[in-house]
Enzyme design. Structure first.
Site, PDB file in Angstrom:
ATOM      1  N   SER A  22       0.860  -1.175   0.000  1.00  0.00           N
ATOM      2  CA  SER A  22       0.000   0.000   0.000  1.00  0.00           C
ATOM      3  C   SER A  22       0.897   1.226   0.000  1.00  0.00           C
ATOM      4  CB  SER A  22      -0.931  -0.036   1.217  1.00  0.00           C
ATOM      5  OG  SER A  22      -1.769   1.089   1.264  1.00  0.00           O
ATOM      6  N   TYR A  60      -4.737   8.041  -7.235  1.00  0.00           N
ATOM      7  CA  TYR A  60      -3.762   7.153  -6.596  1.00  0.00           C
ATOM      8  C   TYR A  60      -4.237   6.796  -5.193  1.00  0.00           C
ATOM      9  CZ  TYR A  60       0.495   5.552  -4.284  1.00  0.00           C
ATOM     10  OH  TYR A  60       1.400   4.823  -3.550  1.00  0.00           O
ATOM     11  N   LYS A  80      -5.249   3.061  -3.401  1.00  0.00           N
ATOM     12  CA  LYS A  80      -4.607   2.513  -2.204  1.00  0.00           C
ATOM     13  C   LYS A  80      -5.583   2.402  -1.032  1.00  0.00           C
ATOM     14  CE  LYS A  80      -0.520   1.820  -3.939  1.00  0.00           C
ATOM     15  NZ  LYS A  80      -0.036   0.426  -4.131  1.00  0.00           N
TER      16      LYS A  80
END
Length: 270
Positions: free
Chosen positions: A134, A148, A152
């Site tokens: 992660s 992004y 995650k």
């Protein structure tokens, strides 16, 4: 006892460091990348201990086939690391549909497909360790990295559920949450959306991400400690600074929730 690893995105960055760390101590590694030739030097040095595999993790069928090849070659897997991924830079309004979909396809679905592919094998063995790479960006957010962060945060969510689902099968799950490292994540590996002039003033005023970067090689000992732990953590930061940052972030969240608790309670009804 030697372990057998399956690592995605192993041609560079953390994946490469961890593949070499495993091989140096006598473990075996199925190393995947979009170009299997990226591992020619490792094959020359470590021979049959390395299985180079070409894999685009966004391709579910290819992920299952790569896992099958690794299991057939090595007889099983002990450590599975979903490391493949990249950063998409751009304000939310700037990101194109294709950029957004590709970011989620690689960072989220890529990890999901590999995880689904390995689970039958790990359940049959009654053991195994899935490590999801992660980010500090999986627990806090910065402007200009929204998609992004979305990838995650989603990885964190399904992996936490996964950990509870597979605990009874003897399978561990760990989310590694690195801070800034000199892996090329913000350089050659990054995708950048076309900038809109409307955000130029905001960009100019942004503090930005600290220029200080950790040394990826320093994570070798840390990842070996995690995979060798009898009871590995569900979450672990790699790097200096994340704990202090997240402590402040989560305290601010708690303070805001408490400040609005009366409204929250009223929203439940009588």
């Amino acid at each position: 006892m030697a372990k057998t690893w399956f690592i995605t995105g192993a041609s560079k960055g953390f994946g490469r460091e961890w593949a070499e760390a495993a091989l140096e101590r006598g473990d075996r590694v199925a190393a995947t990348s979009r170009s299997a030739a990226a591992f020619d030097d490792l094959v020359e040095k470590y021979g049959d201990a390395v299985l180079p595999l070409r894999l685009d993790v966004a391709d579910r069928t290819a992920a299952f086939e790569a896992v099958r090849q690794a299991v057939d070659t090595f007889g099983g897997l002990d450590v599975v690391i979903n490391n493949a991924g990249y950063g998409l830079f751009g304000m939310t309004e700037e990101v194109t549909e294709q950029q957004a979909r590709e970011q989620i396809d690689v960072n989220l679905f890529g990890a999901l497909w590999v995880t689904q592919a390995v689970l039958p094998h790990l359940r049959a063995r009654g053991s195994g360790h899935i490590i999801q790479v992660s980010s500090i960006g999986g627990v806090t957010s910065l402007p200009g990295l929204g998609l992004y962060h979305a990838s995650k945060f989603a990885l964190e969510g399904f992996s936490a559920s996964l950990a509870a689902e597979v605990k009874g099968f003897g399978i561990h799950v760990t989310l590694v949450e690195p801070a800034g490292y000199d892996t090329g994540w913000a350089g050659p590996s990054a995708v950048r959306a076309e900038r809109l002039p409307a955000y130029d003033d905001f960009r100019a005023a942004m503090t930005g991400i600290s220029a200080r970067r950790g040394d990826p090689t320093a994570t070798r000992a840390a990842i070996l400690t995690v995979v060798d732990a009898e009871q590995p953590p569900l979450r672990i930061f790699f790097g200096q600074g994340p704990l202090e940052l997240i402590t402040k972030e989560y305290q601010a969240r708690l303070d805001e929730w408490r400040a609005w608790d009366e409204v929250s309670t009223v929203a439940f009804g009588s």
